[in-house]
Design a protein around this motif. Structure first.
Motif, PDB file in Angstrom:
ATOM      1  N   ALA A  90      75.199  10.672 -10.566  1.00 15.11           N
ATOM      2  CA  ALA A  90      76.018  11.213  -9.200  1.00 15.11           C
ATOM      3  C   ALA A  90      75.257  11.101  -8.168  1.00 15.11           C
ATOM      4  O   ALA A  90      74.277  11.467  -7.874  1.00 15.11           O
ATOM      5  N   HIS A  91      75.792  10.213  -7.153  1.00 11.40           N
ATOM      6  CA  HIS A  91      75.174   9.970  -5.837  1.00 11.40           C
ATOM      7  C   HIS A  91      76.028  10.048  -4.716  1.00 11.40           C
ATOM      8  O   HIS A  91      77.132   9.522  -4.704  1.00 11.40           O
ATOM      9  N   GLU A  92      75.421  10.784  -3.553  1.00  7.90           N
ATOM     10  CA  GLU A  92      76.355  10.846  -2.336  1.00  7.90           C
ATOM     11  C   GLU A  92      76.151   9.624  -1.715  1.00  7.90           C
ATOM     12  O   GLU A  92      75.102   9.447  -1.380  1.00  7.90           O
ATOM     13  N   PRO A  93      77.497   9.057  -1.589  1.00  6.25           N
ATOM     14  CA  PRO A  93      77.239   7.835  -0.717  1.00  6.25           C
ATOM     15  C   PRO A  93      77.134   7.617   0.692  1.00  6.25           C
ATOM     16  O   PRO A  93      77.859   7.118   1.597  1.00  6.25           O
ATOM     17  N   SER A 138      65.692  15.132 -16.093  1.00  2.00           N
ATOM     18  CA  SER A 138      66.664  15.115 -17.326  1.00  2.00           C
ATOM     19  C   SER A 138      66.217  14.166 -18.577  1.00  2.00           C
ATOM     20  O   SER A 138      66.938  14.043 -19.378  1.00  2.00           O
ATOM     21  N   HIS A 139      64.745  13.650 -18.568  1.00  2.00           N
ATOM     22  CA  HIS A 139      64.413  13.181 -19.572  1.00  2.00           C
ATOM     23  C   HIS A 139      65.367  11.722 -20.018  1.00  2.00           C
ATOM     24  O   HIS A 139      65.272  11.489 -21.212  1.00  2.00           O
ATOM     25  N   ILE A 140      65.815  11.012 -19.073  1.00  3.63           N
ATOM     26  CA  ILE A 140      66.339   9.882 -19.426  1.00  3.63           C
ATOM     27  C   ILE A 140      65.309   9.105 -19.861  1.00  3.63           C
ATOM     28  O   ILE A 140      64.113   8.685 -18.881  1.00  3.63           O
ATOM     29  N   PRO A 141      65.393   8.206 -20.903  1.00  2.00           N
ATOM     30  CA  PRO A 141      64.376   7.024 -21.234  1.00  2.00           C
ATOM     31  C   PRO A 141      64.177   6.160 -20.174  1.00  2.00           C
ATOM     32  O   PRO A 141      65.472   5.804 -19.495  1.00  2.00           O
ATOM     33  N   VAL A 142      62.984   5.809 -19.697  1.00  2.00           N
ATOM     34  CA  VAL A 142      62.728   4.992 -18.686  1.00  2.00           C
ATOM     35  C   VAL A 142      63.607   3.476 -18.514  1.00  2.00           C
ATOM     36  O   VAL A 142      64.133   3.232 -17.533  1.00  2.00           O
ATOM     37  N   HIS A 143      63.712   2.994 -19.813  1.00  2.00           N
ATOM     38  CA  HIS A 143      64.338   1.716 -19.661  1.00  2.00           C
ATOM     39  C   HIS A 143      65.723   1.867 -20.216  1.00  2.00           C
ATOM     40  O   HIS A 143      66.648   0.564 -20.355  1.00  2.00           O
ATOM     41  N   ALA A 144      66.390   3.100 -20.291  1.00  2.00           N
ATOM     42  CA  ALA A 144      67.795   3.125 -20.512  1.00  2.00           C
ATOM     43  C   ALA A 144      68.623   2.759 -19.362  1.00  2.00           C
ATOM     44  O   ALA A 144      68.319   2.912 -18.284  1.00  2.00           O
ATOM     45  N   PRO A 145      69.823   2.068 -19.417  1.00  2.00           N
ATOM     46  CA  PRO A 145      70.818   1.547 -18.490  1.00  2.00           C
ATOM     47  C   PRO A 145      71.456   2.860 -17.964  1.00  2.00           C
ATOM     48  O   PRO A 145      71.931   3.683 -18.633  1.00  2.00           O
ATOM     49  N   VAL A 146      71.702   3.044 -16.512  1.00  2.00           N
ATOM     50  CA  VAL A 146      72.126   4.077 -15.915  1.00  2.00           C
ATOM     51  C   VAL A 146      73.250   3.242 -14.732  1.00  2.00           C
ATOM     52  O   VAL A 146      73.184   2.077 -14.445  1.00  2.00           O
ATOM     53  N   VAL A 147      74.018   4.214 -14.540  1.00  2.00           N
ATOM     54  CA  VAL A 147      75.341   3.758 -13.486  1.00  2.00           C
ATOM     55  C   VAL A 147      75.446   4.807 -12.389  1.00  2.00           C
ATOM     56  O   VAL A 147      75.471   6.161 -12.783  1.00  2.00           O
ATOM     57  N   PHE A 148      75.109   4.324 -11.220  1.00  2.00           N
ATOM     58  CA  PHE A 148      75.341   5.387 -10.080  1.00  2.00           C
ATOM     59  C   PHE A 148      76.861   5.623  -9.943  1.00  2.00           C
ATOM     60  O   PHE A 148      77.924   4.526  -9.692  1.00  2.00           O
ATOM     61  N   LEU A 149      77.129   6.838  -9.780  1.00  2.00           N
ATOM     62  CA  LEU A 149      78.778   7.102  -9.626  1.00  2.00           C
ATOM     63  C   LEU A 149      78.854   7.667  -8.071  1.00  2.00           C
ATOM     64  O   LEU A 149      78.295   8.633  -7.803  1.00  2.00           O
ATOM     65  N   GLU A 150      79.659   7.282  -7.348  1.00  5.76           N
ATOM     66  CA  GLU A 150      79.821   7.522  -5.909  1.00  5.76           C
ATOM     67  C   GLU A 150      81.418   7.711  -5.709  1.00  5.76           C
ATOM     68  O   GLU A 150      82.154   6.842  -5.853  1.00  5.76           O
ATOM     69  N   VAL A 151      81.577   8.893  -5.123  1.00  2.85           N
ATOM     70  CA  VAL A 151      82.938   9.307  -4.804  1.00  2.85           C
ATOM     71  C   VAL A 151      82.921   9.758  -3.320  1.00  2.85           C
ATOM     72  O   VAL A 151      82.271  10.544  -2.833  1.00  2.85           O
ATOM     73  N   ARG A 152      83.754   8.897  -2.583  1.00  3.45           N
ATOM     74  CA  ARG A 152      84.349   9.390  -1.051  1.00  3.45           C
ATOM     75  C   ARG A 152      85.405  10.321  -1.082  1.00  3.45           C
ATOM     76  O   ARG A 152      86.569   9.902  -1.875  1.00  3.45           O
ATOM     77  N   VAL A 153      85.401  11.371  -0.223  1.00  2.00           N
ATOM     78  CA  VAL A 153      86.350  12.144  -0.143  1.00  2.00           C
ATOM     79  C   VAL A 153      87.725  11.597   0.875  1.00  2.00           C
ATOM     80  O   VAL A 153      87.196  11.483   1.962  1.00  2.00           O
ATOM     81  N   SER A 154      88.805  11.589   0.323  1.00  2.16           N
ATOM     82  CA  SER A 154      89.970  11.109   1.281  1.00  2.16           C
ATOM     83  C   SER A 154      90.548  12.202   1.855  1.00  2.16           C
ATOM     84  O   SER A 154      89.903  13.300   2.182  1.00  2.16           O
TER      85      SER A 154
END
Length: 276
Positions: free
Chosen positions: A140-143, A162-178
């Motif tokens: 989760a990332h504040e945009p 959070s001990h995510i593996p270094v080379h594990a793929p990750v996706v940033f999730l950004e939500v803007r408030v309407s």
């Protein structure tokens, strides 16, 4: 829809009972209050027509309606001074609406507000590429800050906390408030690649409920278990709670978890929430 209408019905019934008790069920005694309401309504209409005529640059009508508006405004003020019962009832009605609205919003603050979640083509490609070992890692990332350094720092923090593996793929999730007054809406998720990072973007009335809805949609549509990673929000927790109720922001991590808990009672199928 019934749950949305119910508070309004309660307000109307409450105000009707309050007026009946206050005037001891006397129709004649309610005349002044009724007159105040009608005068306020007519005055508002007259002012609106005057503004409309002025915008259309109709000088004669503007002057005429201005005079009519002044007459009704004067009459309304005089009526309120002589018989303030109408003003008391209006204040009671406003207070009742505010109170019930606050209670209703607080009670429904952790409901899943998304009517549907739709992923564009690039978002679908990102989800499929980021899936490994039957799970997908969402950070989760504040945009607000979308610089390369910010994404790198956020990723490194998630690895350490959070001990995510270094080379594990990750996706940033950004939500803007309407518009937070929109209790529910369709959520359209867009996939972008920014600074070599995969990002899913969405707009919704509430950050927590949008993240919960999006993670459950990924689980159901792609048969993969989402793991969502947050950082603790700085500041007073009560203030953050108030921000969530009124502005859709605030203490995102625990509220996302609470929305997921209510939406998915089966712990084995509930997306995981990690906070560090």
């Amino acid at each position: 829809m019934k749950r949305a209408v119910r508070p309004l019905v309660l307000v109307v019934v409450l105000v009707a009972l309050g007026i009946t008790v206050h005037f001891e069920a006397s129709v004649d005694a309610q005349g002044a209050a009724y007159a105040t309401g009608v005068l306020v309504l007519v005055s508002s209409v007259a002012i609106a027509v005057t503004i409309s005529a002025r915008r259309q640059r109709e000088r004669g009508k503007t002057i005429l309606f201005s005079c009519v508006s002044l007459v009704f405004i004067y009459t309304t003020i005089a009526n309120r001074v002589e018989r303030p019962d109408g003003l008391k009832i209006a204040a009671f009605f406003i207070a009742a609406v505010l109170l019930v609205s606050l209670l209703s919003r607080f009670r429904r603050s952790t409901e899943l507000r998304a009517t549907s979640v739709m992923f564009d083509t690039q978002a679908q490609d990102i989800i499929q590429q980021a899936t490994s070992d039957g799970l997908i890692r969402l950070i989760a990332h504040e945009p607000v800050n979308t610089s390369k350094e910010r994404y790198v720092h956020k990723h490194e923090h998630a690895i350490l906390a959070s001990h995510i593996p270094v080379h594990a793929p990750v996706v940033f999730l950004e939500v803007r408030v309407s518009d937070y007054s929109d209790f529910a809406q369709d959520i359209d998720v867009r996939g972008v690649t920014r600074h070599s990072q995969w990002v899913l973007e969405a707009t919704a009335p509430s950050v927590s409920t949008a993240i919960a809805a999006l993670s459950m949609a990924i689980r159901d549509q792609y048969e993969v278990m989402p793991h969502i990673y947050f950082r603790w929000t700085e500041g007073n927790p009560l203030l953050n709670l108030a921000k969530f109720i009124f502005l859709g922001q605030g203490e995102i991590a625990p509220l996302t978890r609470e929305v997921l808990r209510e939406a998915e009672p089966n712990l084995q199928r509930r997306p995981w929430v990690h906070v560090g």
